[in-house]
Design an enzyme around this catalytic site. Structure first.
Site, mmCIF file in Angstrom:
data_model
loop_
_atom_site.group_PDB
_atom_site.id
_atom_site.type_symbol
_atom_site.label_atom_id
_atom_site.label_comp_id
_atom_site.label_asym_id
_atom_site.label_seq_id
_atom_site.Cartn_x
_atom_site.Cartn_y
_atom_site.Cartn_z
ATOM 1 N N GLU A 33 -5.451 -3.613 11.845
ATOM 2 C CA GLU A 33 -5.173 -3.930 10.425
ATOM 3 C C GLU A 33 -5.936 -5.194 10.051
ATOM 4 O O GLU A 33 -5.981 -6.158 10.842
ATOM 5 C CB GLU A 33 -3.662 -4.133 10.272
ATOM 6 C CG GLU A 33 -3.064 -3.513 9.045
ATOM 7 C CD GLU A 33 -3.249 -2.008 8.950
ATOM 8 O OE1 GLU A 33 -4.237 -1.557 8.333
ATOM 9 O OE2 GLU A 33 -2.408 -1.275 9.489
ATOM 10 N N THR A 35 -8.904 -5.668 10.065
ATOM 11 C CA THR A 35 -10.086 -5.855 10.924
ATOM 12 C C THR A 35 -11.328 -5.229 10.289
ATOM 13 O O THR A 35 -12.440 -5.593 10.642
ATOM 14 C CB THR A 35 -9.864 -5.200 12.307
ATOM 15 O OG1 THR A 35 -9.324 -3.892 12.096
ATOM 16 C CG2 THR A 35 -8.917 -6.009 13.155
ATOM 17 N N ASP A 36 -11.136 -4.290 9.347
ATOM 18 C CA ASP A 36 -12.323 -3.551 8.852
ATOM 19 C C ASP A 36 -13.296 -4.449 8.102
ATOM 20 O O ASP A 36 -14.501 -4.399 8.328
ATOM 21 C CB ASP A 36 -11.950 -2.290 8.052
ATOM 22 C CG ASP A 36 -11.139 -2.523 6.791
ATOM 23 O OD1 ASP A 36 -10.675 -3.662 6.555
ATOM 24 O OD2 ASP A 36 -10.965 -1.555 6.021
ATOM 25 N N ALA A 118 2.284 2.680 -1.486
ATOM 26 C CA ALA A 118 3.011 2.758 -0.221
ATOM 27 C C ALA A 118 2.133 2.371 0.969
ATOM 28 O O ALA A 118 2.511 2.581 2.116
ATOM 29 C CB ALA A 118 3.578 4.163 -0.028
ATOM 30 N N GLY A 119 0.950 1.819 0.701
ATOM 31 C CA GLY A 119 0.072 1.409 1.806
ATOM 32 C C GLY A 119 -0.562 2.588 2.516
ATOM 33 O O GLY A 119 -1.059 2.455 3.628
ATOM 34 N N SER A 122 -3.292 5.664 -1.664
ATOM 35 C CA SER A 122 -3.403 6.671 -2.722
ATOM 36 C C SER A 122 -4.592 6.348 -3.630
ATOM 37 O O SER A 122 -5.236 7.255 -4.157
ATOM 38 C CB SER A 122 -2.108 6.737 -3.531
ATOM 39 O OG SER A 122 -1.820 5.482 -4.099
ATOM 40 N N SER A 123 -4.913 5.061 -3.775
ATOM 41 C CA SER A 123 -6.043 4.724 -4.658
ATOM 42 C C SER A 123 -7.367 5.187 -4.044
ATOM 43 O O SER A 123 -8.206 5.759 -4.738
ATOM 44 C CB SER A 123 -6.067 3.226 -4.954
ATOM 45 O OG SER A 123 -6.086 2.493 -3.764
ATOM 46 N N ASP A 167 -10.288 3.026 4.832
ATOM 47 C CA ASP A 167 -9.600 4.071 4.079
ATOM 48 C C ASP A 167 -10.558 5.200 3.712
ATOM 49 O O ASP A 167 -10.258 6.380 3.888
ATOM 50 C CB ASP A 167 -8.989 3.496 2.796
ATOM 51 C CG ASP A 167 -8.054 2.328 3.081
ATOM 52 O OD1 ASP A 167 -7.693 2.145 4.253
ATOM 53 O OD2 ASP A 167 -7.688 1.622 2.135
HETATM 54 C C1 GLA Z 1 -6.223 -1.898 2.699
HETATM 55 C C2 GLA Z 1 -7.744 -1.860 2.557
HETATM 56 C C3 GLA Z 1 -8.403 -1.510 3.885
HETATM 57 C C4 GLA Z 1 -7.891 -2.396 5.017
HETATM 58 C C5 GLA Z 1 -6.356 -2.469 5.010
HETATM 59 C C6 GLA Z 1 -5.832 -3.475 5.997
HETATM 60 O O1 GLA Z 1 -5.735 -0.620 2.963
HETATM 61 O O2 GLA Z 1 -8.123 -0.920 1.582
HETATM 62 O O3 GLA Z 1 -9.817 -1.598 3.760
HETATM 63 O O4 GLA Z 1 -8.463 -3.666 4.952
HETATM 64 O O5 GLA Z 1 -5.858 -2.792 3.728
HETATM 65 O O6 GLA Z 1 -6.134 -3.085 7.287
#
Ligand code: GLA
Length: 382
Positions: A33, A35-36, A118-119, A122-123, A167
């Protein structure tokens, strides 16, 4: 679900079916998380819950866009702009302006069973689904990877969130039954089996999304960049936190907050590789330890958790038969991902719901899911 949307399409737009129907899945992430955008590693997949985009060119009229689940409807570009920066229409408009600004008026309907905020991205599902639908309409031939990178541009340039590529890559390129080990620097990726015998992955949705999520997110990205600038004065070869070890941090004399943020990212990158090994060995105990350590770091070092997420993670992490749980996604609300013994699913769901309700006065949502494939065109609805 899709049939209801198609019925609504005909009610709203008459007898001619949509030219293109696209399914865009939500994103889960086992570990890795924040890290991207630090050029590190992530372990995401696509989930069985999805958003659908139904679209046709409207040769005889203007734009007409409908968000079926929200009962919201827009009929002109001016109206769309009035809708404000973060609405669903902004994402659609962003995808059009980056990919096909000259495409002309569209009839469009979106809907599905992906909870918003909701993480589970969806976007990005909306942006990626839209880009893929536009590609189908215009019969262009970019690769999925190219479309994923365009999706990231929409979020950075139009929406203003300085996100990474996790994502979009998961939503565009996942395969059923697998997660993806993605190197966010080289963009190389390989499929990984995430199933552990007798175990189940679930999400628990806090159903809260605290304000300022996007600005906090951008602030974390900026802090990581500041840490890198500082570390470059010691070693100019460092390009991102990906190039940093814990030993380097220990001797770098970084300001306290930047040290915390960097330490989390360095450790989280290591956990991704440990998790891949644990999954390969079918070692649920080790996998659970990495989930728990990830949550602790997100809470204490990266400071992107919140009471609701902490409550769910703490409850799960002390419940017999749960191997581990951690917050998932950007943070400040959204879901916890949890690895548990299949046989305790019913009792755990009941008990965690009760405990959460007692504390916050409403139920969380337990989300079961399968690991699904990426964005796809649906040719035969049914
Ligand atoms: C969101 C961002 C992703 C990533 C996560 C955290 O979902 O869109 O690119 O940075 O947060 O890991």
């Amino acid at each position: 679900m899709l049939n209801a949307l198609i019925d609504n399409w005909h009610l709203s737009f008459g007898g001619v079916p949509p030219e293109v129907i696209v399914r865009a899945p939500g994103r889960v992430n086992i570990i890795g998380e924040h890290t991207d955008y630090n050029e590190g590693w992530v372990l995401p997949g696509a989930m069985s819950r999805s958003l659908y985009v139904l679209v046709s060119r409207n040769t005889h009229g203007g734009h007409h866009w409908i968000a079926s689940d929200l009962n919201e409807e827009l009929e002109s570009p001016e109206h769309i702009l009035e809708y404000g920066e973060y609405s669903w229409a902004r994402y659609i408009q962003g995808a059009i302006s980056i990919y096909a600004p000259g495409i002309g008026p569209l009839r469009l309907m979106i809907g599905g069973d992906l909870p918003v905020g909701a993480g589970i991205s969806s976007s990005s599902a909306l942006v990626c689904g839209m880009l893929y639908a536009l590609q189908q309409l215009t019969e262009k031939t970019e690769s999925r990877e190219e479309l994923a990178l365009l999706g990231q541009r929409v979020e950075r340039e139009i929406i203003g969130v300085q996100g990474g590529i996790m994502d979009q890559f998961a939503i565009m390129m996942s395969e059923p039954g697998h997660v993806m080990l993605l190197d966010c620097r080289t963009r190389q990726h390989r499929l990984i089996q995430a199933d552990l015998p007798g175990c189940k992955w679930i999400l628990i949705n806090t159903k809260v999304k605290h304000a300022l999520v996007d600005s906090d997110y951008n602030q974390r990205a900026a802090q990581c960049a500041q840490a890198v600038a500082h570390l470059q004065t010691i070693d100019p070869k460092i390009k991102s936190l990906r190039d940093v070890s814990i030993d380097m941090l220990a001797s770098a004399d970084l300001p306290e907050v930047l040290l915390q943020r960097s330490a989390f990212v360095v450790q989280e990158n290591e956990r991704v590789h440990h998790m891949v090994r644990a999954l390969g060995l079918h070692d649920a105990d080790a996998a659970g330890q990495f989930l728990q350590a990830s949550h602790a770091g997100l809470k204490e070092l990266y400071e992107v958790s919140c009471d609701e997420l902490d409550h769910l993670a703490a409850f799960a992490n002390t419940y017999p038969g749960v191997w581990g749980a951690r917050m998932m996604g950007g943070g400040f609300g959204g879901c916890v991902i949890c690895l548990l013994e299949e046989e305790i699913f019913d009792s755990f769901s009941r008990d965690v719901t009760l405990a959460y309700h007692q504390r916050f006065g409403f139920d969380p949502e337990i989300i079961e899911f399968e690991l699904a494939g990426g964005v796809s065109r649906i040719t035969r609805p049914g």
